[in-house]
Design a protein around this motif. Structure first.
Motif, PDB file in Angstrom:
ATOM      1  N   THR A  59       0.513  -0.926   0.252  1.00 49.77           N
ATOM      2  CA  THR A  59       0.121   0.308   0.089  1.00 49.77           C
ATOM      3  C   THR A  59       0.897   1.385  -0.026  1.00 49.77           C
ATOM      4  OG1 THR A  59      -0.166  -0.263   2.676  1.00 49.77           O
ATOM      5  CG2 THR A  59      -1.330  -0.914   1.251  1.00 49.77           C
ATOM      6  N   ALA A  60       1.884   1.383  -0.260  1.00 52.95           N
ATOM      7  CA  ALA A  60       3.361   2.072  -0.538  1.00 52.95           C
ATOM      8  C   ALA A  60       2.778   3.186  -1.516  1.00 52.95           C
ATOM      9  CB  ALA A  60       4.547   1.582  -0.289  1.00 52.95           C
ATOM     10  N   GLU A  61       2.951   4.367  -1.215  1.00 53.48           N
ATOM     11  CA  GLU A  61       2.334   5.436  -2.500  1.00 53.48           C
ATOM     12  C   GLU A  61       3.602   5.416  -3.967  1.00 53.48           C
ATOM     13  OE1 GLU A  61       0.662   9.439  -3.443  1.00 53.48           O
ATOM     14  OE2 GLU A  61       0.725   9.230  -1.704  1.00 53.48           O
ATOM     15  N   LEU A  62       3.912   5.170  -4.717  1.00 55.57           N
ATOM     16  CA  LEU A  62       4.611   4.853  -5.506  1.00 55.57           C
ATOM     17  C   LEU A  62       5.137   6.012  -5.961  1.00 55.57           C
ATOM     18  CD1 LEU A  62       7.085   3.709  -6.936  1.00 55.57           C
ATOM     19  CD2 LEU A  62       6.109   2.755  -8.138  1.00 55.57           C
ATOM     20  N   ARG A  63       6.272   6.708  -6.100  1.00 55.32           N
ATOM     21  CA  ARG A  63       6.128   8.319  -6.317  1.00 55.32           C
ATOM     22  C   ARG A  63       8.045   8.017  -7.771  1.00 55.32           C
ATOM     23  NH1 ARG A  63       3.788  13.196  -4.376  1.00 55.32           N
ATOM     24  NH2 ARG A  63       2.177  11.529  -3.554  1.00 55.32           N
ATOM     25  N   LEU A  64       7.188   8.133  -8.932  1.00 52.23           N
ATOM     26  CA  LEU A  64       8.776   8.055 -10.417  1.00 52.23           C
ATOM     27  C   LEU A  64       9.314   9.309 -10.239  1.00 52.23           C
ATOM     28  CD1 LEU A  64       7.063   4.973 -12.214  1.00 52.23           C
ATOM     29  CD2 LEU A  64       9.170   4.703 -10.570  1.00 52.23           C
ATOM     30  N   ASN A  65      10.189   9.617 -11.755  1.00 53.22           N
ATOM     31  CA  ASN A  65      11.001  10.143 -11.232  1.00 53.22           C
ATOM     32  C   ASN A  65      11.214  11.182 -10.341  1.00 53.22           C
ATOM     33  OD1 ASN A  65      11.050   9.842 -14.290  1.00 53.22           O
ATOM     34  ND2 ASN A  65       8.972   9.919 -14.017  1.00 53.22           N
ATOM     35  N   GLN A  66      11.250  11.034  -9.261  1.00 54.66           N
ATOM     36  CA  GLN A  66      11.549  11.580  -7.369  1.00 54.66           C
ATOM     37  C   GLN A  66      13.105  11.807  -7.915  1.00 54.66           C
ATOM     38  OE1 GLN A  66       9.680  14.049  -6.574  1.00 54.66           O
ATOM     39  NE2 GLN A  66       8.598  12.940  -8.043  1.00 54.66           N
ATOM     40  N   ARG A  67      14.665  12.395  -8.262  1.00 54.03           N
ATOM     41  CA  ARG A  67      15.487  12.734  -8.600  1.00 54.03           C
ATOM     42  C   ARG A  67      15.525  13.183  -6.396  1.00 54.03           C
ATOM     43  NH1 ARG A  67      18.349  11.641 -13.139  1.00 54.03           N
ATOM     44  NH2 ARG A  67      20.317  12.947 -12.702  1.00 54.03           N
ATOM     45  N   VAL A  68      16.359  12.386  -5.594  1.00 51.96           N
ATOM     46  CA  VAL A  68      16.467  13.170  -4.531  1.00 51.96           C
ATOM     47  C   VAL A  68      17.601  13.852  -4.764  1.00 51.96           C
ATOM     48  CG1 VAL A  68      17.172  12.543  -2.047  1.00 51.96           C
ATOM     49  CG2 VAL A  68      14.997  11.254  -3.354  1.00 51.96           C
ATOM     50  N   ALA A  69      18.096  15.090  -4.277  1.00 52.53           N
ATOM     51  CA  ALA A  69      18.889  15.532  -3.627  1.00 52.53           C
ATOM     52  C   ALA A  69      19.718  16.011  -2.429  1.00 52.53           C
ATOM     53  CB  ALA A  69      18.475  16.965  -4.151  1.00 52.53           C
ATOM     54  N   SER A  70      19.097  16.027  -1.501  1.00 53.86           N
ATOM     55  CA  SER A  70      19.398  16.170  -0.127  1.00 53.86           C
ATOM     56  C   SER A  70      18.200  15.208   0.553  1.00 53.86           C
ATOM     57  CB  SER A  70      19.712  17.517  -0.086  1.00 53.86           C
ATOM     58  OG  SER A  70      18.339  18.148   0.133  1.00 53.86           O
ATOM     59  N   ILE A  71      19.173  14.667   1.812  1.00 49.91           N
ATOM     60  CA  ILE A  71      18.408  14.442   2.668  1.00 49.91           C
ATOM     61  C   ILE A  71      18.696  14.656   4.490  1.00 49.91           C
ATOM     62  CG2 ILE A  71      17.978  12.228   4.450  1.00 49.91           C
ATOM     63  CD1 ILE A  71      18.870  10.891   1.610  1.00 49.91           C
ATOM     64  N   ASP A  72      17.695  15.081   4.899  1.00 50.28           N
ATOM     65  CA  ASP A  72      19.009  15.714   6.779  1.00 50.28           C
ATOM     66  C   ASP A  72      17.592  15.277   7.618  1.00 50.28           C
ATOM     67  OD1 ASP A  72      20.216  18.378   5.378  1.00 50.28           O
ATOM     68  OD2 ASP A  72      18.996  18.575   3.807  1.00 50.28           O
TER      69      ASP A  72
END
Length: 443
Positions: free
Chosen positions: A217-230
């Motif tokens: 039931t996870a929500e999938l989001r494609l074309n999401q290029r991650v730049a940063s994680i804080d």
């Protein structure tokens, strides 16, 4: 900004498995994928007038995690082809025989090379349990083979065989990983080789990946290029290159080792994790599909370890064409779109065939992979693996690169995804997370 209990970055088999486990446990889960498709370093695509696996392919009943997943969704395994002819080139001399005769030539040398697999890995899914492993983790596979003092023809054939398995150079390859592969196959090198190239997933890797996704039931989001994680004491904040933000209490980073340093992570991952990511993996070769004219005999062929393509096998035999799958140790030496170059490469191993078309994907040049299947450099096991498996605050890594068992296979990715999900669920269930730990040093 969108919020959830957990964010999973990367929709390969590790990420898909982790997202399914967490979402089915009742945690709101966001699954972010940089590409326009799921399934990571597996990729079933229509090429050369049929569906071809451009990346990872093989499964086996000795691989418990992927076999259980296939059973869970009622997906069968399809046996690969039985080969009738074998060709091998040693020191410029071409030889021909049956597939059985080739296996006999490889049998003695591989038994010698892998004789200590269960000595060093008596519990294969606990690869760090035996402290003696540290004594050999700096040994290259090339050095281990040379120590056997084999006759030259056997030595060269064995080197080509393991160049195929590592999809890279033997003077950088960890002998420990060869031993680990054999250990998880009960110490039997022929069973190990069977696991490497005998059974495919009915419907392809995409079918299994989609089955796991549908069961989530996870929500999938494609074309999401991650730049940063804080991350801080309250949450993890993910920002994409497009400026989209996602927040969660836990995060699973299910990306190939070689791309981890592309993301700005604050506080920074430990020096050990960053050093391992900078070094990457030894699997930096090529996989090429080649369609040739005519209905060919079902064959396998080994060339020299240094050849652009050092292994070829006839995979699909049609009425008037045959489709070959080929591997080589250096992606830079193989253009997956160049028919003329493929002809030259093939002539060096199996002369007399006429190339009609080629297809493939350069995983080493792919910015989302930068390697083929995960094969370790020397020192990876004892210097980095435990550190890579250690969570840092709210962040945990997952993927076949970090598996305890069948590292380098779909099975290892699923194993690691399950493990990461279990740890994330424990932290979420406690309503908290372990405190941010001081970065571990690697020495």
């Amino acid at each position: 900004m969108e919020t959830s209990d957990v964010i999973v970055i990367g929709a390969g088999f590790a990420g898909l498995t982790a997202a399914r486990e967490l979402s089915r446990s009742g945690y709101t889960t966001m699954l972010l994928e940089a590409k326009d498709r799921i399934a990571g370093r597996t990729h079933l695509a229509e090429r050369l007038s049929r569906n071809l696996e451009l990346g990872g392919t093989w499964v086996h009943w000795t691989q418990p995690y992927v076999w259980a997943e296939m059973g869970r969704y009622g997906i069968k395994a399809l046996p690969g082809p039985e080969f009738t002819k074998a060709l091998w080139t040693v020191d410029g001399q071409r030889h021909e025989g049956t597939a059985e005769s080739l296996m006999e030539l490889l049998d003695g040398p591989n038994r010698l090379l892998l004789a200590d697999s269960r000595r060093y890995f008596p519990m294969p899914w606990s690869p760090l349990d035996n402290p003696d492993v540290a004594d050999i983790d700096g040994l290259t596979l090339s050095e281990a083979i040379e120590r056997l003092e084999l006759p030259d023809d056997q030595r060269r054939l064995l080197r080509s065989f393991w160049t195929l398995n590592f999809n890279g150079r033997l003077d950088q390859a960890a002998y420990t990983q060869a031993l680990r592969w054999c250990a998880v196959a009960s110490g039997d090198w022929q069973l190990m080789f069977e696991a490497c190239a005998s059974f495919k997933i009915d419907g392809g890797t995409r079918r299994l990946a989609e089955a796991i996704l549908v069961d989530s039931t996870a929500e999938l989001r494609l074309n999401q290029r991650v730049a940063s994680i804080d991350q801080d004491g309250q949450q993890v904040l993910v920002t994409t290159e497009a400026g989209k933000q996602y927040a969660a209490r836990q995060l699973i980073l299910a990306l190939p080792l070689s791309v981890l340093n592309d993301i700005d992570i604050q506080p920074a991952l430990s020096p050990g994790k960053r050093e391992a990511a900078a070094r990457g993996q030894a699997g930096r070769g090529a996989k090429l599909w080649v369609k040739v004219d005519g209905r060919q005999e079902r064959f396998v062929a080994f060339g020299p370890e240094s050849a652009a393509l050092n292994f070829v096998q006839a995979e699909y035999i049609d009425h008037d064409t045959t489709t070959l799958v080929c591997f080589g140790p250096d992606a830079g030496a193989v253009d997956v779109q160049d028919v003329a170059a493929a002809q030259a490469h093939l002539d060096a191993i199996v002369p007399g065939l006429t190339v009609l078309d080629v297809a493939g994907h350069d995983w080493v040049a792919d910015e989302h992979a930068r390697s083929t299947w995960p094969m370790h450099y020397t020192g990876y096991l004892t210097r980095y693996l435990a550190e890579l498996q250690r969570s840092e605050g709210r962040i945990r890594l997952a993927g076949s690169d970090f598996a305890n068992g069948w590292g380098g296979f779909i099975d290892g990715a699923i194993e690691s995804g399950l493990d990461a999900a279990r740890h994330a669920a424990s932290a979420l269930g406690n309503g908290a997370t372990s405190p941010l730990q001081a970065p571990a040093s690697v020495g």
